[in-house]
Design an enzyme around this catalytic site. Structure first.
Site, PDB file in Angstrom:
ATOM      1  N   SER A  20      20.383  12.842 -52.124  1.00  0.00           N
ATOM      2  CA  SER A  20      18.921  12.870 -52.065  1.00  0.00           C
ATOM      3  C   SER A  20      18.319  12.152 -53.259  1.00  0.00           C
ATOM      4  O   SER A  20      18.452  12.608 -54.398  1.00  0.00           O
ATOM      5  CB  SER A  20      18.405  14.314 -52.023  1.00  0.00           C
ATOM      6  OG  SER A  20      16.996  14.348 -52.161  1.00  0.00           O
TER       7      SER A  20
ATOM      8  N   ASP B  74      16.215   6.680 -43.255  1.00  0.00           N
ATOM      9  CA  ASP B  74      14.897   6.645 -42.618  1.00  0.00           C
ATOM     10  C   ASP B  74      14.848   5.718 -41.410  1.00  0.00           C
ATOM     11  O   ASP B  74      13.901   5.775 -40.617  1.00  0.00           O
ATOM     12  CB  ASP B  74      13.830   6.222 -43.630  1.00  0.00           C
ATOM     13  CG  ASP B  74      13.519   7.318 -44.628  1.00  0.00           C
ATOM     14  OD1 ASP B  74      13.738   8.501 -44.297  1.00  0.00           O
ATOM     15  OD2 ASP B  74      13.069   7.006 -45.742  1.00  0.00           O
TER      16      ASP B  74
END
Length: 427
Positions: A166, A312
């Site tokens: 992350s 994404d």
């Protein structure tokens, strides 16, 4: 809203909005640097506007110029207590990065979000920041928003191994570490986007990187800069996909960011057999113009350390897979389940309702192609990327109408998306 269908071809040149990840960070670093920062190419979507408003509420002067955003930086010690909770809207980036920054301030603040953000776990940042001595509290076991960040002037450095890949968690720790006496060391599970590390150096800060390990000594002072933000590859992804799967299409996407931590999509396109070429490469700001044209695609496997470099873009990659011959396997992408919505389920539901042969797994999807798509009534689930994926999928529909609920979610990252679609449409 009703989406356009039966596209004949998309042709032309297009410049996509500024990179969302870099735009957030440019505003943050401009605010905490000393002196003026001038930002060109900033994305003015709802997420970035939430970050801008948060810093205005923290006493930072930010104003628009003819073609730029100007920030009068106050330094780390110049932020003022907000007179009200900071509303992060739908932006997980805003909430997580500001939590890291504000953890070292000498005042308390509450960070709010919309319904979607209020379901996203914040324990992934509260745990490492608490180890540094910060006091943060959310709701329940996963520390869901609203999030209260209590002031703490004296944080301590930590050695921390990220349990998930992350960039947001990494960035929250780095923003706290910049204000902390001593050396903080972060070990990444997988390499993730490195915009925060690059911006620290661009603003005059120092850190060292060895493979997946990042070391940073604090406290540091940063200096205002003039920044040029490239186009967002995550926004360009939808037009790249359209160019590949709408017959007769030929598109050039100008000034697209090609930071190597973000270009997994381009590698997948080439692996699938897509016609993709680079033009006008600018190494200084890591950008290029990308040209794609209609192609015969084949199924591929996407997994492992490639996933953080295209996390994404996976919704639109799933759409590509519906138009590829053979089976595409997406694995190790469980992070999709804690995005703006559960993207594994949302992608499977939307494309499945439109006729795709797609199956959700615990950590990804299995897509069998090539399948024709048909009309359906679907929802973005409040997720901008689901909305744009659906709009591109609708271009292939020959039978039936595609209606999209909650289309306003697209404003989060691409306010002019439908205007740009009209510009490229050729009957």
């Amino acid at each position: 809203m009703k989406l356009r269908t039966k596209a004949k071809a998309l042709r032309g040149r297009l410049r996509v909005p500024g990179d969302k990840s870099i735009s957030h960070r440019a505003v943050i670093f401009g605010a905490i640097a000393e002196g003026q920062t001038v930002i060109h190419g900033l994305l003015r979507g709802q997420d970035v506007l939430a970050t801008i408003q948060a810093f205005r509420d923290l006493g930072v002067t930010i104003y628009e110029a003819a073609d730029s955003l100007i920030i009068e930086g106050r330094g780390f010690k110049g932020l003022k207590p907000a007179q009200k909770p900071l509303d992060m809207g739908n932006s997980g980036t805003s909430m997580r990065l500001l939590a890291g920054l504000l953890a070292a301030q000498d005042f308390s603040v509450q960070l709010l979000g919309d319904d979607s953000l209020s379901r996203r776990p914040m324990d992934r940042i509260t745990i490492p920041l608490s180890l540094m001595g910060a006091e943060l509290s959310g709701q329940g076991e996963k520390e869901l928003p609203p999030l209260i960040v209590k002031g703490c002037q004296e944080l301590r450095p930590i050695h921390y191994q990220l349990p998930v890949a992350s960039a947001q968690v990494k960035s929250a720790i780095l923003l706290a570490a910049l204000q902390t006496q001593g050396e903080t060391v972060i070990l990444e599970k997988e390499l993730t986007r490195n915009h925060t590390e690059e911006m620290i150096e661009q603003f005059g800060g120092k850190l060292s990187i060895a493979g997946k390990q990042i070391s940073i000594k604090g406290p540091q002072r940063l200096q205002g800069q003039i920044l040029q933000i490239p186009g967002d590859i995550s926004s360009a992804a939808f037009w790249l996909a359209a160019g590949l799967i709408v017959p007769g299409s030929d598109l050039v996407l100008e000034n697209v960011g090609i930071n190597p931590t973000r270009t997994g999509l381009l590698e997948v396109i080439e692996k699938m057999g897509g016609q993709l070429s680079y033009q006008a490469v600018d190494k200084d700001i890591q950008s290029a113009s990308l040209r794609v044209s209609y192609s015969s695609l084949k199924g591929v496997e996407i997994s492992g350390d490639l996933i953080p470099r295209l996390i994404d873009e996976l919704p639109v990659i799933a759409l590509l897979a519906t138009q590829a011959q053979g089976t595409t396997y997406i694995r190790n992408a469980q992070e999709l389940r804690v995005k703006e919505t559960d993207r594994i389920q949302a992608v499977t539901d939307v494309l499945g309702q439109m006729g795709a042969d797609i199956q959700a797994t615990e950590d990804g999807m299995v897509i069998r192609g090539k399948t024709p798509l048909h009309g359906a009534a679907v929802s973005t689930c409040g997720d901008h990327r689901i909305g744009m994926m659906t709009a591109i999928a609708a271009l292939l529909v020959e039978e039936g109408q595609v209606t999209l609920e909650r289309a306003e979610a697209i404003l989060t990252s691409y306010p002019d998306f439908f205007k740009d679609l009209e510009r490229l449409w050729h009957d």
